[in-house]
Scaffold this motif. Sequence first.
Motif, short mmCIF file in Angstrom:
data_model
loop_
_atom_site.label_atom_id
_atom_site.label_comp_id
_atom_site.label_asym_id
_atom_site.label_seq_id
_atom_site.Cartn_x
_atom_site.Cartn_y
_atom_site.Cartn_z
N PRO A 253 39.01 56.79 77.01
CA PRO A 253 38.12 55.65 77.09
C PRO A 253 37.88 55.10 75.68
O PRO A 253 37.65 55.85 74.75
CB PRO A 253 36.83 56.21 77.69
N HIS A 254 37.97 53.79 75.52
CA HIS A 254 37.80 53.16 74.22
C HIS A 254 36.38 52.67 73.98
O HIS A 254 36.05 52.26 72.87
CB HIS A 254 38.79 52.00 74.06
N THR A 255 35.56 52.69 75.02
CA THR A 255 34.16 52.28 74.90
C THR A 255 33.29 53.36 75.53
O THR A 255 33.77 54.21 76.27
CB THR A 255 33.92 50.94 75.63
N SER A 256 32.00 53.32 75.23
CA SER A 256 31.10 54.30 75.85
C SER A 256 30.95 53.95 77.33
O SER A 256 31.14 52.80 77.74
CB SER A 256 29.75 54.30 75.15
N ARG A 257 30.61 54.95 78.11
CA ARG A 257 30.45 54.73 79.54
C ARG A 257 29.25 55.50 80.05
O ARG A 257 28.82 56.49 79.45
CB ARG A 257 31.72 55.13 80.31
N THR A 258 28.70 55.03 81.16
CA THR A 258 27.51 55.64 81.73
C THR A 258 27.79 56.32 83.06
O THR A 258 26.94 57.02 83.58
CB THR A 258 26.42 54.58 81.94
N ARG A 259 28.97 56.11 83.60
CA ARG A 259 29.33 56.69 84.90
C ARG A 259 30.61 57.50 84.74
O ARG A 259 31.37 57.31 83.80
CB ARG A 259 29.54 55.57 85.92
N PRO A 260 30.89 58.37 85.72
CA PRO A 260 32.12 59.17 85.64
C PRO A 260 33.37 58.34 85.89
O PRO A 260 33.34 57.31 86.55
CB PRO A 260 31.94 60.23 86.73
N LEU A 261 34.48 58.82 85.36
CA LEU A 261 35.80 58.22 85.55
C LEU A 261 36.59 59.18 86.42
O LEU A 261 36.57 60.39 86.20
CB LEU A 261 36.46 58.04 84.19
N TYR A 262 37.28 58.65 87.43
CA TYR A 262 37.99 59.49 88.39
C TYR A 262 39.48 59.14 88.42
O TYR A 262 39.84 57.96 88.37
CB TYR A 262 37.45 59.30 89.81
N LEU A 263 40.30 60.17 88.56
CA LEU A 263 41.71 59.98 88.89
C LEU A 263 41.77 59.93 90.41
O LEU A 263 41.43 60.90 91.08
CB LEU A 263 42.55 61.15 88.36
N GLN A 264 42.15 58.78 90.96
CA GLN A 264 42.19 58.61 92.41
C GLN A 264 43.58 58.85 92.98
O GLN A 264 43.72 59.39 94.07
CB GLN A 264 41.71 57.22 92.81
N SER A 265 44.61 58.44 92.23
CA SER A 265 45.97 58.62 92.75
C SER A 265 46.94 58.86 91.59
O SER A 265 46.70 58.42 90.47
CB SER A 265 46.42 57.40 93.56
N LEU A 266 48.00 59.56 91.92
CA LEU A 266 49.04 59.84 90.94
C LEU A 266 50.37 59.95 91.68
O LEU A 266 50.46 60.64 92.70
CB LEU A 266 48.75 61.15 90.19
N GLN A 267 51.36 59.23 91.18
CA GLN A 267 52.72 59.33 91.73
C GLN A 267 53.70 59.42 90.58
O GLN A 267 53.63 58.63 89.63
CB GLN A 267 53.05 58.14 92.61
N ILE A 268 54.59 60.40 90.66
CA ILE A 268 55.64 60.59 89.67
C ILE A 268 56.97 60.45 90.40
O ILE A 268 57.22 61.14 91.38
CB ILE A 268 55.54 61.97 89.00
N GLU A 269 57.78 59.52 89.91
CA GLU A 269 59.04 59.19 90.59
C GLU A 269 60.16 59.14 89.57
O GLU A 269 60.00 58.62 88.47
CB GLU A 269 58.88 57.83 91.28
#
Length: 167
Positions: A60-76
């Motif tokens: 993250p390049h800026t401050s944040r007040t809420r969580p960040l989530y990984l929702q999906s990931l695909q490796i092809e």
Amino acid sequence: HIFSENVAAPKKTRTGLFSRAPQPELPEAPAVRVSVEIRLPNPAILTCGQPIPLRILIKPHTSRTRPLYLQSLQIELVSRTHIEAHDFLKIASGSWVVFSRSNMQYVIGSPGDAPETETELSDHLWANLPLPDTVSPSFITCNISRHYELVASVGLSYGNPQPGQVS
């Protein structure tokens, strides 16, 4: 990617048949900027039957007040074979999905982390998934060549992924 801090929808007010009530506006808040970096060792050599030595870094390049989530990931893994003969050129493509998952709700770092703090995703998601044995090696001859590209798609969300649910 840039996430807007204003994620709550404005409250709707009841109106008559012909009247329009003004919608309340949300106060402006700073946007949250996040970058994703995907790394392979140099030189990037992938071997059949072995896991892909992939690193995924999220910053993250800026401050944040809420969580960040990984929702999906695909490796092809995508192959391209170039065939040339006289004035004839044919490009054949193929692909292998090595890993694909969605609705993960995997928490990345914490909201209190300082800006520019890199978080490396744990490779436990894809570390035990070997490259298929059906993948042919890269090669170059006088008129035929094959090369590969690794495509990783990352889906992120900012804030609570589902209202009323703690992840």
